[in-house]
Design a protein around this motif. Sequence first.
Motif, PDB file in Angstrom:
ATOM      1  N   SER A  12       0.814  -1.248  -0.037  1.00 24.92           N
ATOM      2  CA  SER A  12       0.107  -0.061   0.140  1.00 24.92           C
ATOM      3  C   SER A  12       0.599   1.109  -0.261  1.00 24.92           C
TER       4      SER A  12
ATOM      5  N   SER B 209      -1.701   4.042   5.767  1.00 20.38           N
ATOM      6  CA  SER B 209      -1.737   2.597   5.636  1.00 20.38           C
ATOM      7  C   SER B 209      -1.536   1.392   6.181  1.00 20.38           C
TER       8      SER B 209
ATOM      9  N   ASN C 100      -1.345  -2.157   6.675  1.00 16.58           N
ATOM     10  CA  ASN C 100      -0.371  -2.444   5.953  1.00 16.58           C
ATOM     11  C   ASN C 100       0.972  -2.663   6.578  1.00 16.58           C
TER      12      ASN C 100
ATOM     13  N   PRO D 105      -2.638  -5.009   1.683  1.00 14.25           N
ATOM     14  CA  PRO D 105      -3.862  -5.083   1.100  1.00 14.25           C
ATOM     15  C   PRO D 105      -4.354  -5.691   0.676  1.00 14.25           C
TER      16      PRO D 105
ATOM     17  N   TYR E 281      -6.402  -6.083  -3.328  1.00 10.65           N
ATOM     18  CA  TYR E 281      -7.872  -4.756  -3.843  1.00 10.65           C
ATOM     19  C   TYR E 281      -8.358  -5.801  -5.407  1.00 10.65           C
TER      20      TYR E 281
ATOM     21  N   GLY F 224      -0.982  -9.594   5.460  1.00 11.70           N
ATOM     22  CA  GLY F 224      -1.838  -9.031   5.382  1.00 11.70           C
ATOM     23  C   GLY F 224      -3.071  -8.370   6.089  1.00 11.70           C
TER      24      GLY F 224
ATOM     25  N   SER G 123      -7.090  -5.595   5.855  1.00 10.93           N
ATOM     26  CA  SER G 123      -7.463  -5.055   4.489  1.00 10.93           C
ATOM     27  C   SER G 123      -8.329  -4.565   5.715  1.00 10.93           C
ATOM     28  N   THR G 124      -9.691  -3.557   5.154  1.00  8.57           N
ATOM     29  CA  THR G 124     -10.728  -3.153   5.919  1.00  8.57           C
ATOM     30  C   THR G 124     -11.982  -4.645   6.039  1.00  8.57           C
TER      31      THR G 124
ATOM     32  N   ALA H 292      -7.395 -10.196   3.668  1.00 10.37           N
ATOM     33  CA  ALA H 292      -6.703  -9.371   2.603  1.00 10.37           C
ATOM     34  C   ALA H 292      -6.068 -11.581   1.990  1.00 10.37           C
TER      35      ALA H 292
END
Length: 188
Positions: free
Chosen positions: A9, A14, A16, A76, A78, A111, A113-114, A119
């Motif tokens: 990220s 971030s 991460n 992260p 994506y 990892g 993630s929100t 992730a």
Amino acid sequence: MKILGISGSLRSGSHNTDLLRAAAELLPPGVELELWDGLKAVPPYDADDDVQPAPATVTELREAIAAADAVLFATPEYNSSVPGVLKNALDWVSRPLKTNALRNKPVAVVGASTGAFGAVWAQAELRKVLAAIGARVLEGDLAAGHAPSRFDEDGRLVDPELREQLGEVVDGLVTEVRGAPAALAETA
Ligand SMILES: Cc1cc2nc3c(=O)[nH]c(=O)nc-3n(C[C@H](O)[C@H](O)[C@H](O)COP(=O)(O)O)c2cc1C
């Protein structure tokens, strides 16, 4: 012993990158973690540019990986995969395939993630890519889901379970390097 930390990220806040900073606090004596922050400057891979000398940032990344005993990636997710900027950088590092800086290098992947799953798909994809490049990829992941709730306002990892898991990932990398064949262990 040196571990290179690479976050997938680019953003300043971030989670991460915060994970990598947390990992730096959990290192055993004699081990340091250097955060690599050049990802944004890596140009898009173009085989026409993949000549000697390589673009400066690519050379810096290849040299930073070569100088490290191990690499810890924090990615992260994506769209269910690895961020393009990270994949692009790894495409550069992968060349030339037989002698690339990641070949036989112990690497681990974590990892954040929100979302709920931390992730995990991106981590699995990243492990696949790293294995294809020839890295020695450690099993296991660390999935920091609902990331904003795991860190305080200053970006410090406050979830005790995740801290413990992250410590285990770091220990796994250190053990892999220290238990590695002589040529690798000599640099430890
Ligand atoms: C383009 C884009 C795609 C995303 N896709 C996913 C996804 O597929 N799964 C997921 O859990 N989170 C997804 N997210 C949310 C990211 O995991 C979240 O923004 C995460 O905190 C980014 O990591 P960072 O805090 O290190 O920047 C996406 C975010 C962006 C910007």
